[in-house]
Design a protein around this motif. Structure first.
Motif, PDB file in Angstrom:
ATOM      1  N   MET A 124     -55.106 -24.069 -25.519  1.00 51.16           N
ATOM      2  CA  MET A 124     -56.463 -23.546 -25.698  1.00 51.16           C
ATOM      3  C   MET A 124     -56.563 -22.202 -26.361  1.00 51.16           C
ATOM      4  O   MET A 124     -55.862 -21.276 -26.109  1.00 51.16           O
ATOM      5  CB  MET A 124     -57.341 -23.617 -24.446  1.00 51.16           C
ATOM      6  CG  MET A 124     -57.349 -24.637 -23.649  1.00 51.16           C
ATOM      7  SD  MET A 124     -58.187 -26.092 -24.421  1.00 51.16           S
ATOM      8  CE  MET A 124     -59.674 -25.527 -23.503  1.00 51.16           C
ATOM      9  N   ASN A 184     -59.017 -19.476 -28.062  1.00 47.42           N
ATOM     10  CA  ASN A 184     -60.354 -18.986 -28.183  1.00 47.42           C
ATOM     11  C   ASN A 184     -61.323 -20.207 -28.399  1.00 47.42           C
ATOM     12  O   ASN A 184     -62.410 -20.009 -29.144  1.00 47.42           O
ATOM     13  CB  ASN A 184     -60.281 -18.290 -29.806  1.00 47.42           C
ATOM     14  CG  ASN A 184     -61.216 -17.047 -29.734  1.00 47.42           C
ATOM     15  OD1 ASN A 184     -61.732 -16.840 -28.744  1.00 47.42           O
ATOM     16  ND2 ASN A 184     -61.547 -16.444 -30.825  1.00 47.42           N
ATOM     17  N   GLN A 190     -63.602 -20.659 -23.176  1.00 44.94           N
ATOM     18  CA  GLN A 190     -62.700 -19.598 -22.612  1.00 44.94           C
ATOM     19  C   GLN A 190     -63.726 -18.353 -22.934  1.00 44.94           C
ATOM     20  O   GLN A 190     -63.716 -17.384 -22.188  1.00 44.94           O
ATOM     21  CB  GLN A 190     -61.389 -19.495 -23.558  1.00 44.94           C
ATOM     22  CG  GLN A 190     -60.161 -20.338 -22.968  1.00 44.94           C
ATOM     23  CD  GLN A 190     -59.042 -20.474 -24.042  1.00 44.94           C
ATOM     24  OE1 GLN A 190     -59.259 -20.792 -25.314  1.00 44.94           O
ATOM     25  NE2 GLN A 190     -57.969 -20.271 -23.357  1.00 44.94           N
ATOM     26  N   GLN A 191     -64.430 -18.204 -23.906  1.00 47.81           N
ATOM     27  CA  GLN A 191     -65.244 -17.037 -24.400  1.00 47.81           C
ATOM     28  C   GLN A 191     -66.438 -16.925 -23.378  1.00 47.81           C
ATOM     29  O   GLN A 191     -66.465 -15.851 -22.902  1.00 47.81           O
ATOM     30  CB  GLN A 191     -65.916 -17.384 -25.798  1.00 47.81           C
ATOM     31  CG  GLN A 191     -64.887 -17.001 -26.938  1.00 47.81           C
ATOM     32  CD  GLN A 191     -65.407 -17.651 -28.213  1.00 47.81           C
ATOM     33  OE1 GLN A 191     -66.705 -18.089 -28.360  1.00 47.81           O
ATOM     34  NE2 GLN A 191     -64.662 -17.911 -29.263  1.00 47.81           N
ATOM     35  N   VAL A 234     -65.146 -15.392 -20.209  1.00 47.87           N
ATOM     36  CA  VAL A 234     -64.837 -14.033 -20.382  1.00 47.87           C
ATOM     37  C   VAL A 234     -66.438 -13.333 -20.338  1.00 47.87           C
ATOM     38  O   VAL A 234     -66.434 -12.357 -19.441  1.00 47.87           O
ATOM     39  CB  VAL A 234     -64.348 -13.674 -21.495  1.00 47.87           C
ATOM     40  CG1 VAL A 234     -64.195 -12.070 -21.848  1.00 47.87           C
ATOM     41  CG2 VAL A 234     -62.703 -13.951 -21.477  1.00 47.87           C
ATOM     42  N   GLU A 235     -67.206 -13.809 -21.053  1.00 54.66           N
ATOM     43  CA  GLU A 235     -68.533 -13.103 -21.144  1.00 54.66           C
ATOM     44  C   GLU A 235     -69.173 -13.227 -19.846  1.00 54.66           C
ATOM     45  O   GLU A 235     -70.010 -12.396 -19.671  1.00 54.66           O
ATOM     46  CB  GLU A 235     -69.398 -13.874 -22.214  1.00 54.66           C
ATOM     47  CG  GLU A 235     -70.625 -13.163 -22.517  1.00 54.66           C
ATOM     48  CD  GLU A 235     -71.423 -14.280 -23.673  1.00 54.66           C
ATOM     49  OE1 GLU A 235     -72.536 -14.074 -23.350  1.00 54.66           O
ATOM     50  OE2 GLU A 235     -70.607 -14.939 -24.356  1.00 54.66           O
ATOM     51  N   HIS A 236     -69.250 -14.390 -19.003  1.00 55.81           N
ATOM     52  CA  HIS A 236     -70.050 -14.348 -17.717  1.00 55.81           C
ATOM     53  C   HIS A 236     -69.013 -13.981 -16.434  1.00 55.81           C
ATOM     54  O   HIS A 236     -69.625 -14.461 -15.386  1.00 55.81           O
ATOM     55  CB  HIS A 236     -70.352 -15.859 -17.781  1.00 55.81           C
ATOM     56  CG  HIS A 236     -71.414 -16.347 -18.600  1.00 55.81           C
ATOM     57  ND1 HIS A 236     -72.806 -15.934 -18.383  1.00 55.81           N
ATOM     58  CD2 HIS A 236     -71.165 -17.063 -19.807  1.00 55.81           C
ATOM     59  CE1 HIS A 236     -73.379 -16.379 -19.562  1.00 55.81           C
ATOM     60  NE2 HIS A 236     -72.594 -17.071 -20.573  1.00 55.81           N
ATOM     61  N   PHE A 237     -68.001 -13.545 -16.741  1.00 52.34           N
ATOM     62  CA  PHE A 237     -67.141 -12.880 -15.461  1.00 52.34           C
ATOM     63  C   PHE A 237     -67.067 -14.010 -14.485  1.00 52.34           C
ATOM     64  O   PHE A 237     -66.957 -13.953 -13.312  1.00 52.34           O
ATOM     65  CB  PHE A 237     -67.838 -11.714 -14.852  1.00 52.34           C
ATOM     66  CG  PHE A 237     -67.650 -10.536 -15.393  1.00 52.34           C
ATOM     67  CD1 PHE A 237     -68.223 -10.180 -16.714  1.00 52.34           C
ATOM     68  CD2 PHE A 237     -67.172  -9.307 -14.691  1.00 52.34           C
ATOM     69  CE1 PHE A 237     -68.241  -8.994 -17.328  1.00 52.34           C
ATOM     70  CE2 PHE A 237     -67.211  -8.134 -15.448  1.00 52.34           C
ATOM     71  CZ  PHE A 237     -67.518  -7.870 -16.780  1.00 52.34           C
ATOM     72  N   PHE A 294     -64.473 -15.441 -13.375  1.00 51.03           N
ATOM     73  CA  PHE A 294     -63.239 -15.653 -12.686  1.00 51.03           C
ATOM     74  C   PHE A 294     -63.066 -14.265 -12.217  1.00 51.03           C
ATOM     75  O   PHE A 294     -63.475 -13.271 -12.569  1.00 51.03           O
ATOM     76  CB  PHE A 294     -62.097 -15.738 -13.666  1.00 51.03           C
ATOM     77  CG  PHE A 294     -61.777 -14.678 -14.779  1.00 51.03           C
ATOM     78  CD1 PHE A 294     -61.189 -13.662 -14.542  1.00 51.03           C
ATOM     79  CD2 PHE A 294     -62.587 -14.784 -15.867  1.00 51.03           C
ATOM     80  CE1 PHE A 294     -61.171 -12.611 -15.247  1.00 51.03           C
ATOM     81  CE2 PHE A 294     -62.649 -13.652 -16.786  1.00 51.03           C
ATOM     82  CZ  PHE A 294     -61.904 -12.429 -16.715  1.00 51.03           C
ATOM     83  N   ILE A 347     -61.177 -24.125 -16.359  1.00 53.66           N
ATOM     84  CA  ILE A 347     -61.459 -24.141 -17.813  1.00 53.66           C
ATOM     85  C   ILE A 347     -61.004 -25.523 -18.257  1.00 53.66           C
ATOM     86  O   ILE A 347     -61.763 -26.151 -19.086  1.00 53.66           O
ATOM     87  CB  ILE A 347     -60.586 -22.884 -18.570  1.00 53.66           C
ATOM     88  CG1 ILE A 347     -61.215 -21.701 -18.194  1.00 53.66           C
ATOM     89  CG2 ILE A 347     -60.758 -23.229 -20.169  1.00 53.66           C
ATOM     90  CD1 ILE A 347     -60.706 -20.662 -18.822  1.00 53.66           C
TER      91      ILE A 347
END
Lengths: 155, 774
Positions: A80, A82, A86-87, A90-93, A95, A105
């Protein structure tokens, strides 16, 4: 000890491996191929940390034997690059420790591909097969819904 | 503020979403051997024989280790053989260790080892352990070496430690009471169930250098303990910790590191890996402590609490390790966040034949809060007062003292009344505690309050090193472990804020190794941001001083005229005129080639100020730096027919001092709440009458899943802790603290019966309702 030589299709590459009959796909991914993104969490199908995609469906690689996988299209988190999911994670925290993240994911990525119109109930059915011990799941829900919403806008 | 407060994306985010983030088990190399434990099938038994003949015949088996020749280990009391000797004291205890060429061979060999046992009577609860004439878990309790600062074990009993709080005048206190209630509560041992099971790798070089890679919250403690236990030179021990896949306190204990060190030693120092399977991680490695508590509270007719008598029997399991500290922490904050002048508390660390305890997120505080908050509801009812108002009038405030007689002020305690007020509004308390929807279903609400200080070692250190790159960017090195909390990103934010620069120009070293990373005592107790944050700010001052010193030569100006921002040093009155970090961070070169300065390396450190040990007779002392306070609310939908329920809403309001990274802070609080709901609602080890755990799998020990999450509401109150970085208080654990209590209070209201046992499964609620004896 009986061993087999297999050709596996993983992340759009052909990989030759020598495996025992009893080797799980998870063990072969991690040990033979160095694809350590799929994680051992329970080796019992309970936690989903080892989830990968096989022919675009989410599968727990601890419950599959490597010898079952010849001729199948296997995608791991390493395949995978980008992606919107995955984006969104990252943006929504979505993890914290990151150990369950590959599995989540891969499951969520398959969900949006196979069920682009998933409603809350369907999301629950799919995402219940993974455990996250750090977040309250809300961040994961936001990430997945964000991607679903953006996809439906594109259509 | 430029960076502090904003949701800066975590520094390791892209590693974690691409599967490239490396955890201990992800490291493998040719020549690595694999260890496998043989674990006890009994909870308390004499080992009559161990037959390793078959295992040793298997080609590829390099060593089989049995107990007997190793020193005893354990943090507070050295009571634990790394591998059992003579008898086993809990189900899952290591009795042998096999080292082989592959995991498959190691497992095969381990399975072929025959162990015979002769069962002994089992101590199956803390209460049972406390009874006169109870079976002894440790016969030679008086002979163990121990840390001199602890309250000593009592030989001839199962008491590993007894911590006392004696505050005020109990006789006077009880005389002032009009209403008194007493309640007994209990919660059984459970597990952290971090998604990454524990894993350690060790190798010993020909020069005696011991390299240990481990999934730990405490690599610096691994180094100290291996040195102390085995007489190894501390400098020869290097412990590395990559990213850690969740810990929740479970990885603050040192266990597998010892076994894998012994395993490597047994094969001439070759590298050996020991990774827990899930069942071992649950059974063999340390778990979440259990508690049997009795709380007696009394108040005057205005609802002011006048006296408290509390007895905690902590189920520390078979070995005391960290349970002694948990017992002390529970005593230090025993009353919960209430102003009570007369307090008597006996907190006992009990040995049982259960898996032994390590810290669990909240370090005794969610457990003690369950006991206190259940009793608070009962007392409010007896006084005839609304439970929320009752808490508000007893809420601890600046000017009050804690059970250990620390005087609180505007900085070292948060604003509890304000937290309670927000919960009041968020849960719509005035609409009523219980609303019947029809004959079957009711909606019910429960509230709770909690607090916590961090009772860590008074001399616990934290250090930070900053190095510059030639392009003027900065590397930040701290011994804080990235266990999932995002602390290292927050440290970068603190540095960026102080240097007034772009946080993207700061690189954080995620992995820790004890040789090159400055020590951070342990990544526990919500102390990462406070202690390492203080060290970061001191290191920032250090580099500012160095940058200005060299810039003052280059710019031919006094240091006082210079300022630092945006990776530049410039004239305060003429910001356009200055030098970029990249021109001076590696020394400055004049046009003719002459150079001055060198790579800028800054450092900072912090040690907690003014903590003391607790007085052994009265408990008086300063056990921690500050108290973070919380209020919680939970709303459930309860089915009166079968006692099943759904958590609709979970609320936490915490006085965080200052929000440093909004999304990260919310994530910490929400995640802690989720853990609290899971442990309060369903998680427990199911022991049979022989003390064996019947559910050591994630299928039978089932944490909360996606579809079971309620609606979360998280709010922050900001009362700054004056000596903390930008006023921020510890927050890693606090979302969890009052959640079990709030759930129990909501369900008690719904079921119409006081529920005093965790976990709150429908069967237990039904039994309580129907007065069925367990």
């Amino acid at each position: 000890m009986k061993v087999h030589q297999l050709e596996l299709r993983i992340n759009n590459e052909k990989r030759m491996v020598v495996v025992r009959s009893a080797d799980t796909l998870l063990a072969v991914l991690r040990r033979n191929l160095g694809l350590t993104g799929a994680k051992p969490g329970c080796l019992n199908g309970d936690c989903g940390a080892c989830t990968i995609n096989v022919d675009r469906l989410p599968m727990k690689s601890c419950l599959m034997l490597a010898i079952e996988c010849e001729g199948k299209e296997i995608t791991t988190i390493e395949g995978m690059h980008n992606t919107p999911m995955q984006q969104a994670f990252v943006e929504h925290f979505a993890f914290q420790c990151g150990y369950c993240t590959s599995g989540f994911i891969m499951n969520a990525h398959s969900l949006i591909h196979n069920r682009p119109n998933a409603d809350n109930q369907m999301m629950k059915e799919w995402l219940d097969s993974n455990i996250c011990r750090c977040t309250g799941y809300e961040e994961i829900e936001r990430a997945v819904k964000d991607v679903l919403r953006k996809n439906s806008q594109i259509q | 503020m430029r960076t502090v407060g904003s949701s800066v994306v975590r520094k390791e985010a892209w590693q974690k979403v691409t599967g490239t983030a490396k955890y201990t088990d992800d490291y493998a190399f040719a020549g690595l051997l694999h260890a496998k434990m043989v674990v006890s099938t009994m909870a308390h038994a004499i080992i009559t024989s161990i037959d390793t003949t078959e295992a040793e015949k298997i080609p590829g088996v390099r060593a089989v280790l049995l107990g007997g020749s190793y020193p005893l280990v354990g943090e507070a009391i050295r009571d634990r053989p790394p591998i059992a000797v003579g008898k086993v004291r809990y189900h899952g205890e290591p009795v042998a260790l096999v080292v082989a060429d592959s995991p498959v061979l190691a497992k095969k060999a381990a399975n072929s080892i025959q162990v015979l046992y002769e069962p002994l009577p089992v101590v199956n609860s803390a209460t049972q352990a406390f009874e006169a004439g109870a079976t002894l878990v440790h016969e030679k309790l008086g002979e163990y070496k121990r840390d001199n600062e602890i309250h000593p074990p009592i030989p001839g009993t199962n008491i590993a430690s007894h911590v006392k709080i004696r505050k005020g005048d109990m006789e006077k206190g009880w005389q002032e009471c009009d209403s008194v209630v007493e309640a007994s509560v209990s919660l059984s041992i459970s597990d952290h169930a971090a998604m990454e099971t524990r894993c350690s790798i060790a190798e010993i070089g020909p020069d005696g250098k011991i390299k240990i890679t481990t999934s730990s919250q405490a690599p610096f403690m691994v180094k100290r303990l291996i040195s102390q236990y085995f007489g190894e030179d501390m400098g020869k021990i290097v412990v590395e910790t990559p990213l850690v896949g969740g810990a929740f306190g479970g990885k603050a204990a040192v266990q597998l590191e010892i076994l894998v060190y012994l395993a490597s030693k047994a094969v001439g120092g070759r590298p050996v890996k020991l990774r827990n399977e899930r069942e071992e991680d649950i059974l063999t490695s340390p778990c979440h402590i259990g508690l049997d508590a009795t709380v007696k509270l009394g108040s005057d007719r205005h609802g002011k609490i006048k006296a408290a008598n509390i007895r905690f029997l902590w189920d520390g399991g078979a070995y005391s390790d960290k349970a002694v500290d948990l017992t002390r922490a529970g005593a230090a904050d025993c009353t919960g966040p209430y102003a009570i002048d007369n307090v008597w508390c006996d907190s006992y660390c009990m040995y049982t034949n259960h898996p032994y305890a390590s810290p669990f997120r909240g370090f005794s505080h969610s457990e003690l809060s369950f006991a206190i908050e259940r009793t608070m509801d009962l007392l409010a009812e007896k006084v005839g007062m609304d439970p929320l108002t009752f808490r508000k009038i007893n809420a601890i405030m600046p000017g009050n003292t804690t059970p250990t007689r620390v005087l609180l002020n505007n900085s070292n305690v948060g604003n509890l009344p304000k937290c309670i007020e927000r919960v009041h509004e968020l849960i719509q308390w005035d609409e009523g505690e219980m609303i019947a929807l029809d004959e079957r279903f009711v909606r019910a609400k429960g509230i709770s309050c909690s607090w916590k200080t961090s009772t860590i070692d008074p001399d616990a250190p934290s250090g930070v090193i900053l190095t510059f790159n030639p392009d003027g960017t900065i590397n930040l090195m701290s011994g804080v472990i990235e266990i999932g909390t995002g602390t290292k990103t927050v440290l970068a934010q603190l540095l960026a804020e102080r240097l007034n620069m772009d946080v993207n120009n700061i690189y954080v070293k995620m992995d820790v190794d004890t040789q090159t990373t400055p020590e951070h005592w342990k990544t526990v107790a919500s102390r990462g941001t406070f202690m390492a944050g203080k060290a970061v700010l001191q290191a920032a001052e250090d580099v500012i001083r160095q940058l200005k010193a060299i810039a003052s030569c280059v710019l031919r100006a006094p240091i006082e005229d210079l300022d630092v921002a945006d990776s530049r040093v410039f004239f305060r009155d003429d910001p356009g005129n200055g030098v970029h970090f990249k021109e001076i961070a590696y020394g400055y070169q004049y046009p003719n080639g002459n150079s001055i300065g060198g790579q800028i390396i800054g450092h900072g450190h912090y040690i907690l100020r003014g903590l003391t040990h607790m007085n052994p007779e009265t408990g008086e002392g300063r056990p921690g730096p500050e108290w973070t306070v919380t209020a919680h609310g939970i709303e459930v939908l309860f089915d009166r027919r079968d006692c099943t329920y759904k958590v609709l809403k979970a609320i936490t309001v915490v006085d965080i001092g200052k929000v440093l990274n909004d999304k990260a802070a919310r994530g910490q609080v929400m995640g802690a709440m989720s853990l609290g709901l899971s442990f309060a609602g369903r998680e427990t080890f199911v022991f049979d009458s022989l003390g064996r755990v019947r559910n050591p799998q994630l299928r039978t020990y089932r944490p909360l899943h996606y579809s079971e999450a309620p609606e979360y509401m998280v709010e922050f109150v900001e009362t700054p802790q004056i000596d903390a970085p930008y006023g921020a208080r510890g927050v890693g654990e606090h979302g969890l603290l009052g959640i079990p209590a709030a759930l129990a209070n909501a369900l008690s209201t719904a079921a119409g019966v006081s529920l005093q046992k965790l976990p709150l499964v429908p069967e237990m609620i039904w039994k309580a309702k129907e007065h069925v004896r367990p």
